[in-house]
Design a protein around this motif. Structure first.
Motif, PDB file in Angstrom:
ATOM      1  N   LEU A  95       4.834  50.778  71.170  1.00  0.00           N
ATOM      2  CA  LEU A  95       5.452  51.863  71.425  1.00  0.00           C
ATOM      3  C   LEU A  95       6.936  50.939  70.918  1.00  0.00           C
ATOM      4  O   LEU A  95       7.356  52.179  71.222  1.00  0.00           O
ATOM      5  N   ALA A  96       7.701  49.731  70.444  1.00  0.00           N
ATOM      6  CA  ALA A  96       8.625  49.789  69.764  1.00  0.00           C
ATOM      7  C   ALA A  96       8.567  50.498  68.380  1.00  0.00           C
ATOM      8  O   ALA A  96       9.386  50.793  68.208  1.00  0.00           O
TER       9      ALA A  96
ATOM     10  N   ALA B  50      11.230  49.696  74.509  1.00  0.00           N
ATOM     11  CA  ALA B  50       9.958  48.758  74.509  1.00  0.00           C
ATOM     12  C   ALA B  50      10.609  46.922  73.750  1.00  0.00           C
ATOM     13  O   ALA B  50      10.949  45.780  73.734  1.00  0.00           O
TER      14      ALA B  50
ATOM     15  N   LEU C 227       3.311  45.903  73.485  1.00  0.00           N
ATOM     16  CA  LEU C 227       5.323  46.637  73.352  1.00  0.00           C
ATOM     17  C   LEU C 227       5.616  46.771  71.480  1.00  0.00           C
ATOM     18  O   LEU C 227       6.335  47.809  71.997  1.00  0.00           O
TER      19      LEU C 227
ATOM     20  N   ALA D 216       8.035  50.095  79.978  1.00  0.00           N
ATOM     21  CA  ALA D 216       8.693  49.069  79.267  1.00  0.00           C
ATOM     22  C   ALA D 216       9.732  48.294  79.951  1.00  0.00           C
ATOM     23  O   ALA D 216       9.968  46.912  79.877  1.00  0.00           O
ATOM     24  N   TRP D 217       9.876  48.686  80.511  1.00  0.00           N
ATOM     25  CA  TRP D 217      12.004  48.372  81.147  1.00  0.00           C
ATOM     26  C   TRP D 217      11.261  47.764  82.400  1.00  0.00           C
ATOM     27  O   TRP D 217      11.955  46.060  82.134  1.00  0.00           O
TER      28      TRP D 217
ATOM     29  N   ARG E 195       6.868  55.672  80.103  1.00  0.00           N
ATOM     30  CA  ARG E 195       6.236  54.609  79.370  1.00  0.00           C
ATOM     31  C   ARG E 195       7.126  53.802  79.203  1.00  0.00           C
ATOM     32  O   ARG E 195       7.258  52.837  78.819  1.00  0.00           O
ATOM     33  N   GLY E 196       8.185  54.295  78.989  1.00  0.00           N
ATOM     34  CA  GLY E 196       9.656  54.120  78.905  1.00  0.00           C
ATOM     35  C   GLY E 196      10.119  52.801  79.812  1.00  0.00           C
ATOM     36  O   GLY E 196       9.937  52.071  79.953  1.00  0.00           O
TER      37      GLY E 196
ATOM     38  N   LEU F 276       2.405  51.736  79.826  1.00  0.00           N
ATOM     39  CA  LEU F 276       2.808  51.790  78.080  1.00  0.00           C
ATOM     40  C   LEU F 276       2.137  52.445  77.575  1.00  0.00           C
ATOM     41  O   LEU F 276       2.507  53.310  76.533  1.00  0.00           O
TER      42      LEU F 276
ATOM     43  N   ASP G 131      11.811  54.298  72.650  1.00  0.00           N
ATOM     44  CA  ASP G 131      11.219  52.505  71.177  1.00  0.00           C
ATOM     45  C   ASP G 131      12.566  51.780  71.664  1.00  0.00           C
ATOM     46  O   ASP G 131      12.146  50.667  71.823  1.00  0.00           O
TER      47      ASP G 131
ATOM     48  N   ASP H  97       1.899  41.089  76.454  1.00  0.00           N
ATOM     49  CA  ASP H  97       2.470  41.995  76.005  1.00  0.00           C
ATOM     50  C   ASP H  97       3.108  42.392  74.976  1.00  0.00           C
ATOM     51  O   ASP H  97       2.346  43.553  74.912  1.00  0.00           O
TER      52      ASP H  97
ATOM     53  N   ALA I  47      12.341  44.510  75.460  1.00  0.00           N
ATOM     54  CA  ALA I  47      11.582  43.899  76.198  1.00  0.00           C
ATOM     55  C   ALA I  47      11.100  42.892  75.415  1.00  0.00           C
ATOM     56  O   ALA I  47      11.004  42.189  75.848  1.00  0.00           O
TER      57      ALA I  47
END
Length: 233
Positions: free
Chosen positions: A195-196, A221, A192, A176-177, A172-173, A164, A218, A188, A224
């Motif tokens: 990043l979101a 994230a 997350l 997150a996925w 990073r994306g 992340l 984003d 987590d 997730a």
């Protein structure tokens, strides 16, 4: 040679057709004779590459049942392509590796740690994928395996969390996925959430259900996080 080209062209037509899944068992039944052409298709466009990876998964899983050493030979070929000493850039290899492990319990048990190792940056003597673009596929591959065999991907969680904060935005994306494919884990959430809330509008391409969808880093994230909340009840 002409017959080989004809066979390859036939497989390519099947793979690129709308009803490609109808031919999956037919192609998989070709065993090692199908493997070579499917490998070459990993270098084609994203959708064709992923279809080739999925059919390679079915083909190698069948080999693992009927000709175990042949299946291991294919997996070793994946590993060689991911090795810097090979001189190759392993386009499509993590995706195909993941599909093989998703399709075969025995191969997954033996080789899942190798697949995960491509996102593990130990600083030295590791298999970490240094190529940013290829590493995005490595994160996708771990997520794909997590969909099929989440128990084997538990060890990947801390490395996905580190992902992340990868130097590459799209990695990073993809991390997150991939985290979103694992069972929920409260630890987590902070990473997350950062990043979101980052406002990162860079766009990842995610292959799901035979479609390539575009999604902001984003947003991946946030998705997730939302899945974690839903599964927590």
């Amino acid at each position: 040679m002409a017959r080989m080209r004809t066979t390859k062209q036939h497989l390519k037509q099947l793979l690129q057709g709308a009803r490609w899944r109808d031919h999956l068992e037919e192609i998989a039944a070709g065993g090692m004779s199908s493997v070579g052409p499917l490998f070459s298709f990993l270098l084609l466009g994203p959708r064709t590459m992923h279809r080739a990876a999925a059919i390679l998964g079915a083909t190698v899983a069948r080999l693992a049942r009927d000709e175990p050493e042949a299946a291991r030979t294919v997996i070793r070929r994946f590993m060689w392509h991911m090795n810097e000493e090979s001189g190759n850039i392993g386009w499509g290899i993590p995706d195909a590796f993941a599909e093989c492990l998703a399709a075969s319990p025995s191969l997954a048990e033996t080789y899942h740690r190798i697949l995960i190792s491509y996102i593990m940056d130990l600083g030295h003597d590791d298999n970490f994928c240094d190529n940013d673009v290829l590493r995005r596929s490595c994160f996708w591959a771990v997520g794909r395996l997590a969909q099929a065999r989440p128990d084997l991907c538990a060890a990947a969680r801390p490395w996905l969390i580190r992902g992340l904060e990868d130097a590459d935005s799209l990695c990073r994306g993809m991390a997150a996925w991939a985290l979103g494919q694992l069972p929920p884990e409260l630890m987590d959430a902070p990473a997350l959430r950062r990043l979101a809330q980052s406002g990162n509008g860079d766009v990842c391409e995610i292959y799901e259900d035979d479609h390539i969808r575009e999604a902001r880093v984003d947003d991946l994230a946030r998705a997730a996080l939302a899945r974690d909340k839903a599964r927590d009840g």
